[in-house]
Design a protein around this motif. Structure first.
Motif, short mmCIF file in Angstrom:
data_model
loop_
_atom_site.label_atom_id
_atom_site.label_comp_id
_atom_site.label_asym_id
_atom_site.label_seq_id
_atom_site.Cartn_x
_atom_site.Cartn_y
_atom_site.Cartn_z
N LEU A 68 0.83 -1.21 0.00
CA LEU A 68 0.00 0.00 0.00
C LEU A 68 0.86 1.26 0.00
CD1 LEU A 68 -2.78 1.45 0.37
CD2 LEU A 68 -2.42 1.19 2.84
N PHE A 69 1.86 1.27 0.87
CA PHE A 69 2.70 2.46 0.99
C PHE A 69 3.62 2.65 -0.21
CE2 PHE A 69 1.86 2.26 5.65
CZ PHE A 69 1.44 3.57 5.81
N ILE A 70 4.24 1.56 -0.66
CA ILE A 70 5.25 1.69 -1.70
C ILE A 70 4.64 2.09 -3.04
CG2 ILE A 70 5.36 -0.62 -2.69
CD1 ILE A 70 8.41 -0.54 -2.23
N LYS A 71 3.34 1.86 -3.19
CA LYS A 71 2.64 2.29 -4.41
C LYS A 71 2.06 3.70 -4.27
CE LYS A 71 1.31 -2.43 -5.68
NZ LYS A 71 0.19 -3.40 -5.79
N LYS B 213 -4.88 5.80 10.15
CA LYS B 213 -5.04 4.43 10.63
C LYS B 213 -6.31 3.81 10.06
CE LYS B 213 -2.57 5.15 15.01
NZ LYS B 213 -2.40 6.60 14.98
N LYS B 214 -7.35 4.61 9.95
CA LYS B 214 -8.62 4.12 9.40
C LYS B 214 -8.44 3.68 7.94
CE LYS B 214 -13.45 5.55 8.65
NZ LYS B 214 -13.53 5.34 7.18
N GLN B 215 -7.74 4.46 7.14
CA GLN B 215 -7.52 4.12 5.74
C GLN B 215 -6.68 2.85 5.61
OE1 GLN B 215 -5.85 7.93 4.64
NE2 GLN B 215 -7.65 8.44 3.40
N ILE B 216 -5.67 2.73 6.45
CA ILE B 216 -4.81 1.54 6.40
C ILE B 216 -5.63 0.30 6.75
CG2 ILE B 216 -2.82 0.37 7.43
CD1 ILE B 216 -1.65 3.19 7.95
N PHE B 217 -6.39 0.40 7.84
CA PHE B 217 -7.16 -0.76 8.31
C PHE B 217 -8.18 -1.20 7.27
CE2 PHE B 217 -10.38 -3.09 10.61
CZ PHE B 217 -9.65 -3.85 11.52
N GLU B 218 -8.94 -0.26 6.75
CA GLU B 218 -10.02 -0.63 5.83
C GLU B 218 -9.48 -1.10 4.48
OE1 GLU B 218 -12.86 2.57 5.80
OE2 GLU B 218 -13.68 1.96 7.75
N GLY C 276 -1.21 10.23 10.63
CA GLY C 276 -1.05 8.81 10.30
C GLY C 276 0.38 8.49 9.93
N TYR C 277 0.56 7.83 8.77
CA TYR C 277 1.88 7.37 8.34
C TYR C 277 2.06 7.62 6.85
CZ TYR C 277 1.39 4.72 12.70
OH TYR C 277 1.17 4.36 14.00
N LYS C 278 3.33 7.71 6.42
CA LYS C 278 3.61 7.81 4.99
C LYS C 278 4.99 7.23 4.69
CE LYS C 278 5.84 12.38 4.76
NZ LYS C 278 5.85 13.68 4.05
N PHE C 279 5.19 6.84 3.43
CA PHE C 279 6.50 6.47 2.90
C PHE C 279 7.07 7.68 2.20
CE2 PHE C 279 8.11 1.96 2.10
CZ PHE C 279 7.79 1.56 3.38
N THR C 280 8.36 7.88 2.31
CA THR C 280 8.97 9.04 1.66
C THR C 280 10.08 8.58 0.73
OG1 THR C 280 10.58 9.33 3.45
CG2 THR C 280 8.52 10.54 3.62
N GLY C 281 10.38 9.39 -0.28
CA GLY C 281 11.46 9.08 -1.20
C GLY C 281 10.96 8.89 -2.62
N LYS C 282 11.78 8.24 -3.46
CA LYS C 282 11.43 8.00 -4.86
C LYS C 282 11.37 6.51 -5.14
CE LYS C 282 13.55 12.29 -6.53
NZ LYS C 282 14.53 12.86 -7.45
N LYS D 4 2.20 9.79 0.17
CA LYS D 4 0.80 9.96 0.55
C LYS D 4 0.61 9.58 2.01
CE LYS D 4 -3.95 8.52 -0.48
NZ LYS D 4 -4.85 7.78 -1.40
N VAL D 5 -0.08 10.43 2.74
CA VAL D 5 -0.35 10.17 4.16
C VAL D 5 -1.61 9.31 4.28
CG1 VAL D 5 -0.87 11.18 6.41
CG2 VAL D 5 0.74 12.32 4.87
N PHE D 6 -1.47 8.19 5.00
CA PHE D 6 -2.61 7.31 5.27
C PHE D 6 -2.97 7.37 6.75
CE2 PHE D 6 -1.03 5.45 1.35
CZ PHE D 6 -2.20 5.14 0.67
#
Length: 237
Positions: A169-172, A180-185, A227-233, A176-178
């Protein structure tokens, strides 16, 4: 073909109740009443999902998860009368995909079984549909959608199916900030009822596996209050 589900619990009534409900959904049930038999069955048979009690004779549920994760990547659901937060953290931390507290509604357990199997076989099966599978390279992390495996620096990461889907989910969705609700669902495919602890444990486990220093994450970062996000390229081949 019917999926094989292993139920291991020393409470015969619990096993028979769960068996009854699962058989109505056309699952093939393999049952036992101690951890040693459960381990032997997992070594000898093709199991699609396992449901373990924690307090079992021979090998308890915690030890069983540790042994199972050395050999298998199937979904594992813990059921237990232990309801303390620390027990849930320990079970999820060892590699369980879900934790259900006794007493439980059998219909809820069935829904969780179906969600776990749907997610697991979407990852394992639907990627092999004749289309070219993608490799997503993000820093020194690589996601292979064909094999549903992740690597860091060329070394295979031992991820559970839940951890793999969170990483996917994150690497794609870089930067983008997700919530907890978005991650869970998205990952659990269930309605979110504020179960922050489950998300936090899985995020912590994932960080332990992908970060050089989980306390100072380079990839999976917390966005305070959001929430959480992945950063970078990232790069797709």
């Amino acid at each position: 073909m019917a999926k094989n589900i292993l139920i291991a619990d020393d409470e015969v009534e619990i096993v028979e109740l769960v068996e009854l409900y699962l058989e109505k959904e056309d699952y093939n049930i393999i049952k036992c009443f101690n951890g040693i038999d459960a381990w032997n069955i997992m070594c000898e048979k093709n199991i699609d999902l396992a449901i373990f009690d924690i307090m079992m004779p021979g090998i308890d549920g915690y030890q069983l998860i540790k042994k199972a994760r050395e050999k298998l990547n199937i979904p594992i659901i813990l059921i237990s009368a232990k309801s303390d937060f620390s027990d849930k953290i320990l079970g999820l931390g060892l590699g369980a995909d879900d934790y259900v507290t006794k007493p439980f509604n059998p219909l809820e357990l069935i829904a969780r079984v179906q969600a776990q199997l749907r997610r697991y076989y979407l990852l394992k099966g639907d990627s092999n549909n004749g289309l070219k599978a993608e490799r997503i390279v993000y820093g020194d992390i690589e996601l292979d959608e064909g094999s549903c495996e992740a690597f860091k620096g060329g070394k295979l990461l031992e991820l559970t199916s839940t951890e793999y889907k969170i990483l996917s989910l994150f690497i794609k969705n870089i930067d983008k900030v997700f919530t907890k609700k978005q991650i869970f669902e998205t990952v659990w495919e269930e309605v979110y009822y504020g179960d922050d602890n489950t998300i936090m444990v899985h995020i912590s486990n994932l960080r332990d596996k992908i970060e050089d220093n989980p306390k100072k994450p380079e990839y999976l970062k917390t966005v305070r209050g959001l929430g959480y996000k992945f950063t970078g390229k990232s790069k797709v081949d």
